[in-house]
Design a protein around this motif. Structure first.
Motif, mmCIF file in Angstrom:
data_model
loop_
_atom_site.group_PDB
_atom_site.id
_atom_site.type_symbol
_atom_site.label_atom_id
_atom_site.label_comp_id
_atom_site.label_asym_id
_atom_site.label_seq_id
_atom_site.Cartn_x
_atom_site.Cartn_y
_atom_site.Cartn_z
ATOM 1 N N GLY A 195 1.490 9.191 -3.423
ATOM 2 C CA GLY A 195 0.546 8.678 -4.409
ATOM 3 C C GLY A 195 0.988 7.416 -5.109
ATOM 4 N N PHE A 196 1.996 6.726 -4.555
ATOM 5 C CA PHE A 196 2.438 5.462 -5.132
ATOM 6 C C PHE A 196 1.766 4.292 -4.433
ATOM 7 N N ASN A 197 1.631 3.193 -5.146
ATOM 8 C CA ASN A 197 1.131 1.944 -4.579
ATOM 9 C C ASN A 197 2.226 0.890 -4.611
ATOM 10 N N VAL A 198 2.203 -0.016 -3.660
ATOM 11 C CA VAL A 198 3.133 -1.149 -3.655
ATOM 12 C C VAL A 198 2.581 -2.230 -4.573
ATOM 13 N N ILE A 199 3.336 -2.567 -5.609
ATOM 14 C CA ILE A 199 2.928 -3.628 -6.537
ATOM 15 C C ILE A 199 3.385 -4.985 -6.029
ATOM 16 N N TRP A 200 4.612 -5.050 -5.552
ATOM 17 C CA TRP A 200 5.098 -6.274 -4.926
ATOM 18 C C TRP A 200 6.287 -5.983 -4.020
ATOM 19 N N GLU A 201 6.541 -6.897 -3.087
ATOM 20 C CA GLU A 201 7.676 -6.806 -2.178
ATOM 21 C C GLU A 201 8.419 -8.126 -2.163
ATOM 22 N N ASP A 202 9.732 -8.058 -2.050
ATOM 23 C CA ASP A 202 10.567 -9.252 -1.905
ATOM 24 C C ASP A 202 11.386 -9.063 -0.630
ATOM 25 N N LYS A 203 10.906 -9.625 0.476
ATOM 26 C CA LYS A 203 11.551 -9.434 1.764
ATOM 27 C C LYS A 203 12.728 -10.392 1.928
ATOM 28 N N LYS A 204 13.873 -9.805 2.289
ATOM 29 C CA LYS A 204 15.095 -10.574 2.525
ATOM 30 C C LYS A 204 15.557 -10.349 3.963
ATOM 31 N N THR A 205 16.706 -10.900 4.302
ATOM 32 C CA THR A 205 17.152 -10.855 5.692
ATOM 33 C C THR A 205 17.362 -9.439 6.198
ATOM 34 N N PHE A 206 18.047 -8.609 5.425
ATOM 35 C CA PHE A 206 18.419 -7.278 5.887
ATOM 36 C C PHE A 206 17.677 -6.142 5.181
ATOM 37 N N ASN A 207 16.948 -6.446 4.119
ATOM 38 C CA ASN A 207 16.270 -5.401 3.363
ATOM 39 C C ASN A 207 15.104 -5.992 2.568
ATOM 40 N N THR A 208 14.377 -5.110 1.925
ATOM 41 C CA THR A 208 13.221 -5.518 1.116
ATOM 42 C C THR A 208 13.226 -4.790 -0.215
ATOM 43 N N ASP A 209 13.201 -5.545 -1.298
ATOM 44 C CA ASP A 209 13.034 -4.951 -2.624
ATOM 45 C C ASP A 209 11.555 -4.672 -2.833
ATOM 46 N N THR A 210 11.242 -3.444 -3.249
ATOM 47 C CA THR A 210 9.841 -3.052 -3.416
ATOM 48 C C THR A 210 9.675 -2.280 -4.720
ATOM 49 N N LEU A 211 8.616 -2.596 -5.440
ATOM 50 C CA LEU A 211 8.258 -1.847 -6.645
ATOM 51 C C LEU A 211 7.042 -0.986 -6.330
ATOM 52 N N PHE A 212 7.221 0.329 -6.481
ATOM 53 C CA PHE A 212 6.145 1.291 -6.281
ATOM 54 C C PHE A 212 5.716 1.824 -7.654
ATOM 55 N N VAL A 213 4.411 1.897 -7.872
ATOM 56 C CA VAL A 213 3.855 2.438 -9.116
ATOM 57 C C VAL A 213 2.845 3.513 -8.724
ATOM 58 N N ARG A 214 2.898 4.643 -9.412
ATOM 59 C CA ARG A 214 1.970 5.728 -9.097
ATOM 60 C C ARG A 214 0.544 5.317 -9.449
ATOM 61 N N SER A 215 -0.364 5.593 -8.536
ATOM 62 C CA SER A 215 -1.755 5.177 -8.732
ATOM 63 C C SER A 215 -2.428 6.102 -9.739
#
Length: 215
Positions: A195-215
């Motif tokens: 039940g979470f939504n992706v608010i934003w993603e920051d894609k890097k070479t080896f990983n991705t920072d992601t903020l999930f917020v419950r809808s």
């Protein structure tokens, strides 16, 4: 946010980290998120390292944020405990490997991370054993549920999520900031299923920072 830090001059990682933090160059989206923690939040920091995020997140006295840090690196946990004392024990620190199950003994391989690059000193590798703990077990036994979770465990985030099924289904958990290794990119769909939504993603070479917020 305001905190005191012990600076070990023989550990380039922490020195460089704090210098970048001072100049606003270290993960600005993460610190913007921490700076907006609501009043009376409960913050779980998985992968606390030397305590940079937990020290700062616990500095909002008027917000009354309860902060819990988890880490299994011997060297950085030592500095985290020092920083905990320097900041009036504002947060709780749990030494253990957050995983899918509790009570298992696992071997950690790491290095001293004490070399000074200009002197070309080499790291000293070593191993040790540490007990695992799942977030579901910790939450149940301590009767506490986080509202906000940060997960930064260098590729082990899949195990952390597997051990937090009850928490993720709990509506109390509002937001999750997670660094997802490229090999675990399927975790995005797992968190969306709770039940979470992706608010934003920051894609890097080896990983991705992601903020999930419950809808």
């Amino acid at each position: 946010m305001r905190a005191n830090f012990f600076v070990p001059i023989n550990c380039h990682y922490i020195c460089d980290d704090l210098a970048e933090m001072k100049n606003g160059k270290r993960e600005p989206k993460l610190y913007q998120w921490l700076g907006q923690l609501p009043k009376d939040s409960v913050y779980f920091d998985i992968g606390t390292s030397y305590g940079q995020e937990v020290c700062l997140a616990s500095s909002f006295e008027e917000q009354n944020v309860k902060v819990f840090g988890f880490d299994c690196n011997l060297y950085h946990s030592h500095f985290c405990c020092l920083n905990k004392k320097l900041n009036d024990d504002r947060f709780e620190f749990i030494f253990g490997a957050v995983s899918d199950k509790s009570g298992q003994l696992i071997e950690i391989t790491t290095n001293s991370d004490t070399h000074i690059r200009h002197l070309h000193k080499k790291n000293i590798p070593y191993t040790y054993n540490v007990m695992t703990i799942s977030l579901d077990d910790f939450s149940e036994k301590n009767n506490i549920v986080p509202t906000h979770i940060k997960i930064d465990v260098d590729g082990a985030e899949n195990l952390v999520i597997k051990g937090a099924k009850s928490l993720l289904a709990n509506q109390t958990v509002k937001e999750i900031f997670i660094e997802i290794d490229n090999k675990n990119i399927g975790l995005t769909e797992v968190l969306l299923s709770y039940g979470f939504n992706v608010i934003w993603e920051d894609k890097k070479t080896f990983n991705t920072d992601t903020l999930f917020v419950r809808s």
